[in-house]
Design a protein around this motif. Structure first.
Motif, short mmCIF file in Angstrom:
data_model
loop_
_atom_site.label_atom_id
_atom_site.label_comp_id
_atom_site.label_asym_id
_atom_site.label_seq_id
_atom_site.Cartn_x
_atom_site.Cartn_y
_atom_site.Cartn_z
N LEU A 191 0.79 -1.10 0.02
CA LEU A 191 -0.09 -0.12 -0.10
C LEU A 191 1.08 1.27 -0.09
O LEU A 191 0.55 2.37 -0.70
N THR A 192 2.05 1.20 0.53
CA THR A 192 3.01 2.28 0.87
C THR A 192 3.56 2.65 -0.62
O THR A 192 3.64 3.71 -1.29
N GLU A 193 3.89 1.58 -1.18
CA GLU A 193 4.86 1.79 -2.60
C GLU A 193 3.89 1.69 -3.78
O GLU A 193 4.37 2.28 -4.78
N HIS A 194 2.66 1.29 -3.69
CA HIS A 194 1.74 1.29 -5.00
C HIS A 194 0.39 1.97 -4.77
O HIS A 194 -0.54 1.43 -5.30
N GLU A 195 0.44 2.78 -3.90
CA GLU A 195 -1.00 3.53 -3.43
C GLU A 195 -1.67 3.85 -4.75
O GLU A 195 -2.98 3.68 -4.88
N ASP A 196 -0.93 4.42 -5.77
CA ASP A 196 -1.69 4.96 -6.95
C ASP A 196 -2.23 4.24 -7.77
O ASP A 196 -3.09 4.32 -8.45
N ASP A 197 -1.76 2.96 -7.76
CA ASP A 197 -2.11 1.83 -8.57
C ASP A 197 -1.83 0.45 -7.93
O ASP A 197 -0.92 -0.22 -8.27
#
Length: 288
Positions: free
Chosen positions: A230-236
């Motif tokens: 969730l931290t690294e890929h929040e945008d997608d």
């Protein structure tokens, strides 16, 4: 078919329940929504049914700082309409998907946990929230984390002489959001795939903890820490969750859907509900 002959007892004390279960040939009866079909198909032939609905300790639910405690004989419908259950938003989100209203009027929360169906909503919810299951048996009482209670399909840590006393769900914290979704052929049917999510954020809105539990995708509910995702890929989230789905979805295909189909379902549901849970955590909205 009809059930094989059995004796029926309805003790009024927990010690008497344990006495009736001594020897391991008895079976606990609470709501009966899972047990009665098993008896009718003669998949189980207990010598005695031990009805626990007359034990006062098992028929109530309470809420305190430790959490929302549900006794073993409390009906799902009662929990669904219990204002105290609002302390655990996921209960309100998931309960309408547990079977049908008529079944929830008889079925119990702890009974669903004890039955341990891989496609059941309540065991998945308990695992995602780190709920605690209390057992009583010949050696006394013990508390088992929900993630350790279910050990496989229709298999739990409870022994043949044990009885589930209660389950305790921890209350929602400040800046904590949740998500729940499932796909079934018809509402109330067993889920082809489902996702339960819990996300916590700090005062700056940054994710501090995120958990994802899938059900209907393996021989039991599967929980993963997805904070880094969730931290690294929040945008997608979709590509990262799709890769995770390849790892956690291992149920075999059947007439309702292949393994690949369930992976796609789980990937879509998990990414969506994680995003929703994050939005709710940041905006102070627990379930809307």
């Amino acid at each position: 078919m009809k059930a094989a002959p059995f004796a029926y007892v309805r003790p009024a004390r927990l010690d008497d329940v344990l006495g009736e279960l001594a020897g391991g040939d008895g079976k606990v009866l609470a709501g009966g929504q899972s047990l009665v079909p098993v008896l009718a198909m003669r998949l189980g032939r207990p010598s005695t049914l031990v009805d626990i609905t007359a034990v006062p300790e098992l028929t109530s639910s309470t809420s305190d700082t430790e959490g929302y405690r549900v006794g073993a004989a409390v009906r799902q419908r009662a929990v669904e309409h219990d204002r105290a259950a609002h302390a655990v938003p996921l209960i309100g989100m998931a309960m309408p998907f547990v079977g049908h209203r008529e079944l929830r009027s008889r079925g119990t929360v702890c009974g669903s946990l004890a039955h341990a169906d891989p496609a059941a909503e309540l065991p998945a919810l308990a695992c995602c929230l780190d709920a605690t299951v209390e057992l009583a048996g010949p050696a006394g009482r013990r508390r088992v984390p929900a993630g350790e209670f279910v050990t496989g399909a229709m298999t739990t840590a409870a022994g043949p002489e044990d009885v589930v006393v209660s389950v305790t769900f921890p209350p929602a914290r400040t800046r904590e959001g949740f998500g729940f979704a499932e796909i079934a052929r018809r509402h109330g049917d067993f889920a082809l795939a489902g996702a339960v999510t819990r996300v916590r954020v700090g005062g700056d809105g940054a994710v501090t903890d995120a958990r994802l539990t899938g059900f209907g995708i393996s021989d039991r509910a599967v929980t993963r820490d997805v904070t880094s995702l969730l931290t690294e890929h929040e945008d997608d989230l979709r590509p990262a969750i799709a890769a995770l789905a390849d790892d956690v979805v291992d149920t075999g295909g059947d007439a309702h859907g292949s393994t690949g189909y369930r992976r796609r379902l789980f990937g879509v549901l998990a990414a969506r509900e994680l995003s929703r849970a994050l939005h709710r955590a940041r905006n102070g909205k627990e379930s809307s």
